[in-house]
Design a protein around this motif. Structure first.
Motif, short mmCIF file in Angstrom:
data_model
loop_
_atom_site.label_atom_id
_atom_site.label_comp_id
_atom_site.label_asym_id
_atom_site.label_seq_id
_atom_site.Cartn_x
_atom_site.Cartn_y
_atom_site.Cartn_z
N ALA B 166 34.81 42.01 43.37
CA ALA B 166 35.12 43.41 43.01
C ALA B 166 35.36 43.54 41.51
O ALA B 166 35.02 44.56 40.91
CB ALA B 166 36.34 43.88 43.78
N LEU B 167 35.95 42.49 40.91
CA LEU B 167 36.25 42.55 39.48
C LEU B 167 35.03 42.17 38.62
O LEU B 167 35.03 42.41 37.42
CB LEU B 167 37.43 41.64 39.13
CG LEU B 167 38.78 42.05 39.73
CD1 LEU B 167 39.86 41.05 39.34
CD2 LEU B 167 39.20 43.44 39.27
N ARG B 168 34.03 41.61 39.26
CA ARG B 168 32.83 41.18 38.53
C ARG B 168 32.22 42.35 37.75
O ARG B 168 31.83 42.23 36.60
CB ARG B 168 31.80 40.59 39.49
CG ARG B 168 30.56 40.05 38.80
CD ARG B 168 29.43 39.85 39.78
NE ARG B 168 29.60 38.70 40.64
CZ ARG B 168 29.16 37.48 40.35
NH1 ARG B 168 28.54 37.27 39.20
NH2 ARG B 168 29.34 36.49 41.19
N LYS B 169 32.21 43.53 38.40
CA LYS B 169 31.56 44.67 37.74
C LYS B 169 32.33 45.13 36.51
O LYS B 169 31.75 45.67 35.60
CB LYS B 169 31.30 45.80 38.73
CG LYS B 169 32.50 46.44 39.34
CD LYS B 169 32.04 47.54 40.27
CE LYS B 169 33.20 48.14 41.02
NZ LYS B 169 32.76 49.11 42.01
N VAL B 170 33.66 44.88 36.51
CA VAL B 170 34.43 45.22 35.31
C VAL B 170 34.11 44.22 34.21
O VAL B 170 33.93 44.58 33.05
CB VAL B 170 35.94 45.22 35.61
CG1 VAL B 170 36.74 45.63 34.39
CG2 VAL B 170 36.25 46.16 36.75
#
Lengths: 168, 210
Positions: B166-170
């Motif tokens: 989920a944090l990859r896109k940030v």
């Protein structure tokens, strides 16, 4: 393939390991979150309220040392006194109790059992005298009432939960 | 009782540490503030020993973590926290919206990225955020996290994996990191109509975000 097994396979992939390393590095670089300006004031107000509270309203650990020692001694004295008194009371009761009196008490308790037995028999006779459809209908009504109680309480819990703990 | 003067200075020094630990675990600033207050009241009771101790930061962090985990298990136990933790639905992870950066895309500063990452972390579902924070910030092992949260090891690994994804896109919003991740993730990157890889994913994302 199930979602979990796919995840377990992906967890060990080089891409995942790389993401873990980069994320760890970036998360560790995050600066501290600024505490709200009201935090210090709130803590100091709570401390002030504690300081103004009478000593016996504060936690036991913050009571004056002599009073803590005194209450500790009193507590120990009370506990050992309670044990000693219980021992004496037990001896006293055992010495004075009459075996016949005890038997009478037990017998009176058993007669209570007879009352319940009679009531149970009367209930069974009523059931036997009823027609089978009436009997089944009664059972259904009881089951429905029970299910309605569970459904209502679950719904009430859900409503309370949603109001108190809205999901983030 | 302790004199409040030096304690106020102590409070000023450590308030951000305690609040940060709490808000990252709880994801809610209001609850984090309550926990921080409770931590400092406990610290006040032991201030005579704590003020001399070199490990006061560690003590505060441990107490904050314990109080946060207690808070989560006590108040959300029967409601959302444990239903979240025990939910094995692979599609149950929620998507979160990322706010647009304040500055224009080209001048996007690292501060913006950090703010976005912090926000994204706090917006993760509790079941993913708590193990992720314990792993990356408290440096607990998967086994220790499983024991601490009383959940299975595989559940911890799955939740942390989903949180990272989920944090990859940030992470991909920052050009440098985008390239670092892109080395391995070419198949996951968006392409334009001609099938060309965008020059910067940061620019590409900003078109959607702003």
């Amino acid at each position: 393939m199930s979602g979990h097994s796919q995840i377990f396979m992906k967890q060990d992939s080089p891409s995942s390991k790389r993401l873990e390393t980069i994320l760890h590095r970036e998360l560790r670089k995050l600066p501290p979150v600024e505490a709200p300006s009201s935090l210090i004031a709130d803590v100091m107000t709570a401390i002030q309220a504690r300081r103004q509270a009478a000593w016996w309203r504060r936690p036991w650990l913050s009571w004056p040392a002599p009073i803590r020692a005194l209450t500790l001694c009193l507590g120990l004295l009370f506990t050992s006194g309670a044990f000693y008194t219980l021992g004496i009371a037990r001896t006293f009761v055992l010495e004075r109790i009459e075996p016949n009196a005890l038997a009478n008490r037990i017998e009176s308790l058993l007669s209570l059992g007879h009352v319940f037995e009679t009531l149970g028999r009367a209930f069974l006779l009523t059931l036997q005298s009823m027609d089978q459809p009436v009997w089944i209908a009664c059972l259904c009504v009881i089951a429905l009432m029970y299910a309605a109680c569970i459904a209502l309480s679950s719904a009430a819990l859900q409503v309370i939960a949603k109001r108190r703990f809205p999901r983030n | 009782m302790t004199d409040p003067g030096p304690f106020e200075a102590f409070l000023r020094d450590y308030q951000n540490l305690v609040f940060t630990t709490a808000v990252r675990l709880l994801g809610r600033p209001e609850e984090a503030q309550d926990i921080a207050q409770e931590v400092f009241l406990k610290a006040y009771e032991r201030f005579d020993q704590l003020s001399q101790s070199p490990t006061v930061g560690g003590w505060l962090k441990t107490v904050t973590t314990n109080l946060c985990l207690n808070h989560l298990s006590r108040y959300r136990a029967r409601l959302s926290f444990f239903t979240d933790f025990f939910s094995d639905d692979p599609d149950s992870s929620r998507e979160f919206e990322i706010e647009a950066p304040d500055t224009a895309c080209q001048q996007a500063q690292e501060a913006d990225f950090k703010r976005l990452l912090e926000q994204a972390l706090q917006k993760l579902p509790t079941r993913q955020r708590v193990p992720l924070v314990l792993y990356h910030f408290d440096e607990l092992s998967y086994e220790e996290i499983a024991a601490r949260l009383k959940i299975s090891l595989s559940k911890v690994k799955t939740d942390i994996f989903r949180a990272r994804e989920a944090l990859r896109k940030v992470l991909r919003l920052l050009p440098g990191l985008d390239d670092e991740l892109a080395d391995r993730d070419l198949d996951q990157e968006p392409r334009d109509i001609q099938g060309q890889k965008p020059t910067s994913l940061w620019q590409d994302r900003c078109l959607f975000i702003t």
